[in-house]
Design a protein around this motif. Structure first.
Motif, PDB file in Angstrom:
ATOM      1  N   LEU A  82       0.799  -1.213   0.000  1.00 27.44           N
ATOM      2  CA  LEU A  82       0.000   0.000   0.000  1.00 27.44           C
ATOM      3  C   LEU A  82       0.835   1.269   0.000  1.00 27.44           C
ATOM      4  N   TYR A  83       2.118   1.146   0.312  1.00 30.71           N
ATOM      5  CA  TYR A  83       2.948   2.326   0.486  1.00 30.71           C
ATOM      6  C   TYR A  83       4.169   2.281  -0.411  1.00 30.71           C
ATOM      7  N   ARG A  84       4.690   3.450  -0.718  1.00 30.38           N
ATOM      8  CA  ARG A  84       5.841   3.582  -1.602  1.00 30.38           C
ATOM      9  C   ARG A  84       7.066   2.936  -0.961  1.00 30.38           C
ATOM     10  N   SER A  85       7.791   2.168  -1.747  1.00 28.70           N
ATOM     11  CA  SER A  85       8.991   1.506  -1.231  1.00 28.70           C
ATOM     12  C   SER A  85      10.216   2.424  -1.263  1.00 28.70           C
ATOM     13  N   ASP A  86      10.147   3.519  -2.021  1.00 32.04           N
ATOM     14  CA  ASP A  86      11.288   4.427  -2.106  1.00 32.04           C
ATOM     15  C   ASP A  86      11.300   5.468  -0.986  1.00 32.04           C
ATOM     16  N   ILE A  87      10.262   5.478  -0.151  1.00 29.87           N
ATOM     17  CA  ILE A  87      10.176   6.420   0.962  1.00 29.87           C
ATOM     18  C   ILE A  87      10.281   5.638   2.271  1.00 29.87           C
ATOM     19  N   ARG A  88      11.173   6.079   3.131  1.00 33.79           N
ATOM     20  CA  ARG A  88      11.310   5.439   4.454  1.00 33.79           C
ATOM     21  C   ARG A  88      11.083   6.422   5.586  1.00 33.79           C
ATOM     22  N   THR A  89      11.439   7.693   5.361  1.00 36.87           N
ATOM     23  CA  THR A  89      11.289   8.696   6.410  1.00 36.87           C
ATOM     24  C   THR A  89      10.443   9.861   5.910  1.00 36.87           C
ATOM     25  N   VAL A  90       9.684  10.446   6.833  1.00 37.32           N
ATOM     26  CA  VAL A  90       8.822  11.586   6.523  1.00 37.32           C
ATOM     27  C   VAL A  90       9.107  12.680   7.542  1.00 37.32           C
ATOM     28  N   HIS A  91       9.359  13.871   7.035  1.00 35.93           N
ATOM     29  CA  HIS A  91       9.526  15.043   7.900  1.00 35.93           C
ATOM     30  C   HIS A  91       8.180  15.759   7.941  1.00 35.93           C
ATOM     31  N   VAL A  92       7.659  15.968   9.163  1.00 38.21           N
ATOM     32  CA  VAL A  92       6.386  16.668   9.330  1.00 38.21           C
ATOM     33  C   VAL A  92       6.658  17.928  10.147  1.00 38.21           C
ATOM     34  N   PRO A  93       6.852  19.074   9.470  1.00 42.24           N
ATOM     35  CA  PRO A  93       7.047  20.309  10.229  1.00 42.24           C
ATOM     36  C   PRO A  93       5.745  20.700  10.937  1.00 42.24           C
ATOM     37  N   ILE A  94       5.835  21.564  11.929  1.00 35.69           N
ATOM     38  CA  ILE A  94       4.648  22.034  12.646  1.00 35.69           C
ATOM     39  C   ILE A  94       3.682  22.642  11.629  1.00 35.69           C
ATOM     40  N   VAL A 131       1.527  12.938  13.112  1.00 35.06           N
ATOM     41  CA  VAL A 131       2.677  12.106  13.465  1.00 35.06           C
ATOM     42  C   VAL A 131       2.212  10.776  14.030  1.00 35.06           C
ATOM     43  N   LYS A 132       1.229  10.813  14.918  1.00 32.24           N
ATOM     44  CA  LYS A 132       0.708   9.577  15.515  1.00 32.24           C
ATOM     45  C   LYS A 132       0.097   8.673  14.451  1.00 32.24           C
ATOM     46  N   GLU A 133      -0.648   9.246  13.534  1.00 31.64           N
ATOM     47  CA  GLU A 133      -1.310   8.463  12.477  1.00 31.64           C
ATOM     48  C   GLU A 133      -0.287   7.857  11.518  1.00 31.64           C
ATOM     49  N   ILE A 134       0.731   8.603  11.144  1.00 30.93           N
ATOM     50  CA  ILE A 134       1.770   8.086  10.242  1.00 30.93           C
ATOM     51  C   ILE A 134       2.529   6.950  10.924  1.00 30.93           C
ATOM     52  N   GLU A 135       2.895   7.141  12.177  1.00 32.08           N
ATOM     53  CA  GLU A 135       3.636   6.108  12.909  1.00 32.08           C
ATOM     54  C   GLU A 135       2.788   4.844  13.102  1.00 32.08           C
ATOM     55  N   ASP A 136       1.488   5.003  13.353  1.00 30.01           N
ATOM     56  CA  ASP A 136       0.622   3.849  13.628  1.00 30.01           C
ATOM     57  C   ASP A 136       0.227   3.069  12.376  1.00 30.01           C
ATOM     58  N   THR A 164      10.532  11.816  11.218  1.00 31.68           N
ATOM     59  CA  THR A 164      11.808  12.328  11.707  1.00 31.68           C
ATOM     60  C   THR A 164      11.772  13.852  11.731  1.00 31.68           C
ATOM     61  N   GLY A 165      12.594  14.421  12.580  1.00 33.71           N
ATOM     62  CA  GLY A 165      12.702  15.877  12.653  1.00 33.71           C
ATOM     63  C   GLY A 165      13.695  16.439  11.657  1.00 33.71           C
ATOM     64  N   ASP A 166      14.345  15.576  10.895  1.00 30.72           N
ATOM     65  CA  ASP A 166      15.360  15.994   9.940  1.00 30.72           C
ATOM     66  C   ASP A 166      14.709  16.513   8.655  1.00 30.72           C
ATOM     67  N   PRO A 167      14.947  17.782   8.280  1.00 26.84           N
ATOM     68  CA  PRO A 167      14.377  18.308   7.036  1.00 26.84           C
ATOM     69  C   PRO A 167      14.914  17.611   5.785  1.00 26.84           C
ATOM     70  N   THR A 175       8.640  15.084   2.713  1.00 23.87           N
ATOM     71  CA  THR A 175       8.157  16.101   3.651  1.00 23.87           C
ATOM     72  C   THR A 175       6.658  16.284   3.438  1.00 23.87           C
ATOM     73  N   LEU A 176       5.929  16.264   4.537  1.00 19.72           N
ATOM     74  CA  LEU A 176       4.482  16.508   4.513  1.00 19.72           C
ATOM     75  C   LEU A 176       4.246  17.899   5.086  1.00 19.72           C
ATOM     76  N   VAL A 177       3.823  18.821   4.226  1.00 24.09           N
ATOM     77  CA  VAL A 177       3.579  20.204   4.629  1.00 24.09           C
ATOM     78  C   VAL A 177       2.068  20.415   4.675  1.00 24.09           C
ATOM     79  N   VAL A 178       1.593  20.888   5.824  1.00 25.56           N
ATOM     80  CA  VAL A 178       0.150  21.111   6.008  1.00 25.56           C
ATOM     81  C   VAL A 178      -0.043  22.528   6.529  1.00 25.56           C
ATOM     82  N   THR A 179      -1.048  23.203   5.964  1.00 26.79           N
ATOM     83  CA  THR A 179      -1.425  24.546   6.407  1.00 26.79           C
ATOM     84  C   THR A 179      -2.883  24.510   6.836  1.00 26.79           C
ATOM     85  N   LEU A 180      -3.137  24.939   8.069  1.00 27.97           N
ATOM     86  CA  LEU A 180      -4.505  25.021   8.574  1.00 27.97           C
ATOM     87  C   LEU A 180      -5.087  26.336   8.088  1.00 27.97           C
ATOM     88  N   VAL A 181      -6.061  26.244   7.204  1.00 32.89           N
ATOM     89  CA  VAL A 181      -6.585  27.424   6.529  1.00 32.89           C
ATOM     90  C   VAL A 181      -7.698  28.080   7.322  1.00 32.89           C
TER      91      VAL A 181
END
Length: 185
Positions: free
Chosen positions: A40-52, A71-76, A83-86, A91-97
């Protein structure tokens, strides 16, 4: 007697080689098929950076609450490691509109009886090279950000509050955004 057994051995040998060849042919046709949650998930991606989550509303705590839910949903649910590494693989960038509440029903004295708390966000998931990984399945090529909106109903007379309804909407939004991280068939 010896002449009669040679054709039988030859037929058995041909039958055996045919069965082995057929089995190899069938297995090679299914070699690229994957099953289980890893498919179900991409094999070329192992880490995701989720900034605030960037918050464009007046309720300052919503961005942090949504970041924690993501973060909880991605980990579960995914094989990805947050990871906190940019310089992560993605990278998952989200803006609360926006966030608002809407009165659905009122009492005869104009007190709100049932309300909806809604939260709207824009999300973008890209890999290290800048390629978009989230794709809008409703409107293809609609831009870089995909909008998500979620509402949650609450009834103040029953002891429910705007905070609990907003938290339910945030958790549902996180679930929907992470569901979009699944690999397209």
């Amino acid at each position: 007697m010896i002449a009669a057994t040679k054709p039988i051995r030859r037929n058995v040998a041909h039958g055996f080689s045919f069965a082995v060849g057929w089995t190899l042919l069938m297995l090679s046709g299914c070699a690229m098929y994957q099953y289980g949650p890893s498919s179900l998930y991409r094999s070329d991606i192992r880490t995701v950076h989720v900034p605030i989550v960037r918050n464009m509303t007046f309720r300052h705590d919503l961005g942090v609450r949504l970041t924690e839910a993501l973060v909880k949903e991605i980990e579960d649910r995914t094989p990805y490691k947050v990871t906190g590494d940019p310089n992560a693989d993605s990278t998952l960038v989200v803006t609360l509109v926006s966030e608002n509440k809407t009165v659905l029903t009122e009492t005869s004295s104009d007190d709100p009886r049932a309300l909806d708390a809604s939260v709207t966000v824009e999300a973008n998931w890209m890999n290290r090279r800048g390629e978009l990984l989230l794709q809008n399945s409703v409107v293809p090529n609609s831009g870089t950000m995909i909008s998500f909106s979620q509402a949650s109903r609450f009834v103040p007379e029953a002891g429910q509050s705007i905070d609990t309804a907003t938290q339910a909407a945030i958790e549902d939004l996180a679930e929907r955004i992470v569901s979009q991280m699944e690999f397209r068939w």
